[in-house]
Design a protein around this motif. Sequence first.
Motif, PDB file in Angstrom:
ATOM      1  N   THR A 175       0.816  -1.204   0.000  1.00  0.00           N
ATOM      2  CA  THR A 175       0.000   0.000   0.000  1.00  0.00           C
ATOM      3  C   THR A 175       0.859   1.267   0.000  1.00  0.00           C
ATOM      4  OG1 THR A 175      -0.150  -0.253   2.412  1.00  0.00           O
ATOM      5  CG2 THR A 175      -2.009  -1.056   1.096  1.00  0.00           C
ATOM      6  N   ALA A 176       2.022   1.203   0.660  1.00  0.00           N
ATOM      7  CA  ALA A 176       2.938   2.343   0.655  1.00  0.00           C
ATOM      8  C   ALA A 176       3.531   2.546  -0.730  1.00  0.00           C
ATOM      9  CB  ALA A 176       4.043   2.139   1.690  1.00  0.00           C
ATOM     10  N   LEU A 177       3.914   1.446  -1.391  1.00  0.00           N
ATOM     11  CA  LEU A 177       4.456   1.563  -2.747  1.00  0.00           C
ATOM     12  C   LEU A 177       3.407   2.129  -3.695  1.00  0.00           C
ATOM     13  CD1 LEU A 177       6.468  -1.771  -3.044  1.00  0.00           C
ATOM     14  CD2 LEU A 177       7.360   0.529  -2.618  1.00  0.00           C
ATOM     15  N   ASP A 178       2.142   1.772  -3.475  1.00  0.00           N
ATOM     16  CA  ASP A 178       1.066   2.315  -4.306  1.00  0.00           C
ATOM     17  C   ASP A 178       0.907   3.817  -4.100  1.00  0.00           C
ATOM     18  OD1 ASP A 178       0.528  -0.182  -5.351  1.00  0.00           O
ATOM     19  OD2 ASP A 178      -1.121  -0.608  -3.964  1.00  0.00           O
ATOM     20  N   ALA A 179       1.217   4.289  -2.888  1.00  0.00           N
ATOM     21  CA  ALA A 179       1.047   5.707  -2.567  1.00  0.00           C
ATOM     22  C   ALA A 179       2.214   6.561  -3.057  1.00  0.00           C
ATOM     23  CB  ALA A 179       0.883   5.884  -1.055  1.00  0.00           C
ATOM     24  N   ILE A 180       3.354   5.914  -3.320  1.00  0.00           N
ATOM     25  CA  ILE A 180       4.552   6.632  -3.748  1.00  0.00           C
ATOM     26  C   ILE A 180       4.596   6.695  -5.274  1.00  0.00           C
ATOM     27  CG2 ILE A 180       7.083   6.580  -3.785  1.00  0.00           C
ATOM     28  CD1 ILE A 180       6.971   5.173  -1.077  1.00  0.00           C
ATOM     29  N   ASP A 181       4.990   7.837  -5.801  1.00  0.00           N
ATOM     30  CA  ASP A 181       5.113   8.000  -7.253  1.00  0.00           C
ATOM     31  C   ASP A 181       6.447   7.410  -7.709  1.00  0.00           C
ATOM     32  OD1 ASP A 181       4.929   8.728  -9.900  1.00  0.00           O
ATOM     33  OD2 ASP A 181       5.312  10.861  -9.547  1.00  0.00           O
ATOM     34  N   LEU A 182       6.499   6.081  -7.824  1.00  0.00           N
ATOM     35  CA  LEU A 182       7.746   5.413  -8.182  1.00  0.00           C
ATOM     36  C   LEU A 182       8.208   5.762  -9.587  1.00  0.00           C
ATOM     37  CD1 LEU A 182       7.137   1.861  -6.657  1.00  0.00           C
ATOM     38  CD2 LEU A 182       8.543   3.704  -5.720  1.00  0.00           C
ATOM     39  N   ALA A 183       7.274   6.112 -10.460  1.00  0.00           N
ATOM     40  CA  ALA A 183       7.651   6.451 -11.837  1.00  0.00           C
ATOM     41  C   ALA A 183       8.507   7.706 -11.907  1.00  0.00           C
ATOM     42  CB  ALA A 183       6.400   6.620 -12.689  1.00  0.00           C
ATOM     43  N   SER A 184       8.458   8.527 -10.856  1.00  0.00           N
ATOM     44  CA  SER A 184       9.225   9.775 -10.860  1.00  0.00           C
ATOM     45  C   SER A 184      10.640   9.605 -10.331  1.00  0.00           C
ATOM     46  CB  SER A 184       8.506  10.829 -10.016  1.00  0.00           C
ATOM     47  OG  SER A 184       8.554  10.483  -8.624  1.00  0.00           O
ATOM     48  N   VAL A 194      17.087   8.234   0.115  1.00  0.00           N
ATOM     49  CA  VAL A 194      16.572   9.516   0.599  1.00  0.00           C
ATOM     50  C   VAL A 194      15.318   9.911  -0.183  1.00  0.00           C
ATOM     51  CG1 VAL A 194      17.059  11.961   0.929  1.00  0.00           C
ATOM     52  CG2 VAL A 194      18.863  10.281   1.322  1.00  0.00           C
ATOM     53  N   GLU A 195      15.343   9.704  -1.495  1.00  0.00           N
ATOM     54  CA  GLU A 195      14.189  10.077  -2.312  1.00  0.00           C
ATOM     55  C   GLU A 195      12.954   9.277  -1.913  1.00  0.00           C
ATOM     56  OE1 GLU A 195      12.923  10.999  -6.919  1.00  0.00           O
ATOM     57  OE2 GLU A 195      14.804   9.939  -6.532  1.00  0.00           O
ATOM     58  N   LEU A 196      13.107   7.978  -1.686  1.00  0.00           N
ATOM     59  CA  LEU A 196      11.953   7.189  -1.269  1.00  0.00           C
ATOM     60  C   LEU A 196      11.465   7.608   0.122  1.00  0.00           C
ATOM     61  CD1 LEU A 196      12.424   5.516  -3.809  1.00  0.00           C
ATOM     62  CD2 LEU A 196      12.005   3.471  -2.448  1.00  0.00           C
ATOM     63  N   SER A 197      12.403   7.976   1.010  1.00  0.00           N
ATOM     64  CA  SER A 197      11.993   8.491   2.319  1.00  0.00           C
ATOM     65  C   SER A 197      11.171   9.761   2.148  1.00  0.00           C
ATOM     66  CB  SER A 197      13.219   8.790   3.184  1.00  0.00           C
ATOM     67  OG  SER A 197      13.987   7.634   3.423  1.00  0.00           O
ATOM     68  N   ARG A 198      11.645  10.641   1.278  1.00  0.00           N
ATOM     69  CA  ARG A 198      10.941  11.909   1.031  1.00  0.00           C
ATOM     70  C   ARG A 198       9.559  11.674   0.431  1.00  0.00           C
ATOM     71  NH1 ARG A 198      10.829  15.041  -3.773  1.00  0.00           N
ATOM     72  NH2 ARG A 198      10.270  17.249  -3.393  1.00  0.00           N
ATOM     73  N   LEU A 199       9.476  10.793  -0.560  1.00  0.00           N
ATOM     74  CA  LEU A 199       8.200  10.532  -1.202  1.00  0.00           C
ATOM     75  C   LEU A 199       7.209   9.872  -0.245  1.00  0.00           C
ATOM     76  CD1 LEU A 199       9.415   9.305  -4.714  1.00  0.00           C
ATOM     77  CD2 LEU A 199       8.333  11.504  -4.153  1.00  0.00           C
ATOM     78  N   ALA A 200       7.706   8.957   0.587  1.00  0.00           N
ATOM     79  CA  ALA A 200       6.831   8.332   1.573  1.00  0.00           C
ATOM     80  C   ALA A 200       6.331   9.351   2.585  1.00  0.00           C
ATOM     81  CB  ALA A 200       7.576   7.198   2.275  1.00  0.00           C
ATOM     82  N   HIS A 201       7.231  10.225   3.023  1.00  0.00           N
ATOM     83  CA  HIS A 201       6.864  11.272   3.973  1.00  0.00           C
ATOM     84  C   HIS A 201       5.795  12.183   3.378  1.00  0.00           C
ATOM     85  CE1 HIS A 201       7.226  14.363   6.990  1.00  0.00           C
ATOM     86  NE2 HIS A 201       7.737  15.233   6.146  1.00  0.00           N
ATOM     87  N   ARG A 202       5.989  12.597   2.139  1.00  0.00           N
ATOM     88  CA  ARG A 202       5.033  13.487   1.480  1.00  0.00           C
ATOM     89  C   ARG A 202       3.705  12.784   1.186  1.00  0.00           C
ATOM     90  NH1 ARG A 202       7.088  18.132  -0.921  1.00  0.00           N
ATOM     91  NH2 ARG A 202       5.704  17.922  -2.730  1.00  0.00           N
ATOM     92  N   GLY A 204       2.273  10.789   3.177  1.00  0.00           N
ATOM     93  CA  GLY A 204       1.542  10.674   4.428  1.00  0.00           C
ATOM     94  C   GLY A 204       1.443   9.271   4.981  1.00  0.00           C
ATOM     95  N   VAL A 205       2.331   8.368   4.550  1.00  0.00           N
ATOM     96  CA  VAL A 205       2.275   7.008   5.077  1.00  0.00           C
ATOM     97  C   VAL A 205       2.977   6.958   6.436  1.00  0.00           C
ATOM     98  CG1 VAL A 205       2.211   6.047   2.751  1.00  0.00           C
ATOM     99  CG2 VAL A 205       4.395   6.241   3.932  1.00  0.00           C
ATOM    100  N   ARG A 206       2.674   5.913   7.180  1.00  0.00           N
ATOM    101  CA  ARG A 206       3.246   5.772   8.526  1.00  0.00           C
ATOM    102  C   ARG A 206       4.619   5.119   8.426  1.00  0.00           C
ATOM    103  NH1 ARG A 206       1.901   5.753  13.903  1.00  0.00           N
ATOM    104  NH2 ARG A 206       2.818   4.132  15.215  1.00  0.00           N
ATOM    105  N   ILE A 207       5.638   5.812   8.928  1.00  0.00           N
ATOM    106  CA  ILE A 207       7.030   5.367   8.860  1.00  0.00           C
ATOM    107  C   ILE A 207       7.567   5.198  10.275  1.00  0.00           C
ATOM    108  CG2 ILE A 207       9.341   5.859   7.975  1.00  0.00           C
ATOM    109  CD1 ILE A 207       8.017   7.789   5.969  1.00  0.00           C
ATOM    110  N   VAL A 208       8.228   4.066  10.528  1.00  0.00           N
ATOM    111  CA  VAL A 208       8.874   3.852  11.816  1.00  0.00           C
ATOM    112  C   VAL A 208      10.304   3.385  11.570  1.00  0.00           C
ATOM    113  CG1 VAL A 208       6.708   3.277  12.973  1.00  0.00           C
ATOM    114  CG2 VAL A 208       8.129   1.454  12.040  1.00  0.00           C
ATOM    115  N   GLU A 209      11.154   3.595  12.563  1.00  0.00           N
ATOM    116  CA  GLU A 209      12.536   3.139  12.503  1.00  0.00           C
ATOM    117  C   GLU A 209      12.780   2.089  13.579  1.00  0.00           C
ATOM    118  OE1 GLU A 209      14.251   7.420  12.274  1.00  0.00           O
ATOM    119  OE2 GLU A 209      15.652   6.134  11.151  1.00  0.00           O
TER     120      GLU A 209
END
Length: 259
Positions: A175-184, A194-202, A204-209
């Motif tokens: 579901t997170a991959l679906d929310a991220i614009d991977l084509a970009s 870093v780019e995937l972190s940024r795209l996931a953050h933008r 609005g998906v839930r990210i934990v470390e």
Amino acid sequence: MGAAAAGHPGVGRVLVVIPTYNEADNVRRIVARVRAAAPAVDVLVADDNSPDGTGGIADALAGVDPRVHVLHRPGKDGLGAAYLAGFGWARERGYDAVVEMDADGSHAPEDLPALLHAARDADVVIGSRWARGARVLNWPWRRLLLSRVGNLYARLALGMPVSDATGGYRVYRSTALDAIDLASVRSQGYAFQVELSRLAHRAGVRIVEVPITFAEREHGDSKMSPLIVAEALWRVTRWGVRDRRAAVRGRPRALARWP
């Protein structure tokens, strides 16, 4: 087969994507460790036509283990492209989550159960070298300093509360991959993470470390280079400037939900 066929509890069917280029000394070892640490997951070795025969070794492993698969790519095209190909392979086959993992053993497969456990309540899980409780082994002080400063810069420039935005040990729910614009995505190396972190953050998906033990590779040659570092610095700066200009123009920015 029952539990394994059902996938990992609370997560579902999981695919561990391991990009390889000249990892003949490591691929057997890392696949065996993954299979021992998390028997319910599948493994995809994404090999960039390694001249040292890594792809053939992976084929042999797949021939005796139905949970091991191989994606042969035409040539060396970078870490980011290999992961994107692996994401596509997983989505086409209905996996519920995809794991990024290096082939060189720096990402301990023994930490994978903890990452998957965290994925039960998160969309993206980052195996962090800098979260409380993490350990980094056998790195020279220059590499430690570079990683620390680079991650601090990414955090400040992009406004992401992530301690290890460059870390490459991750779990992505489908579901997170679906929310991220991977084509970009066009980045490689550190910049790709870093780019995937940024795209996931933008998005609005839930990210934990989750803290991990990270160790320098013992066999083979590192793919790290000054060009990879330079690309990351340039792209992070560019993204940071772009985001701030957008904020000044009043465009809404999606905020990730943090625990």
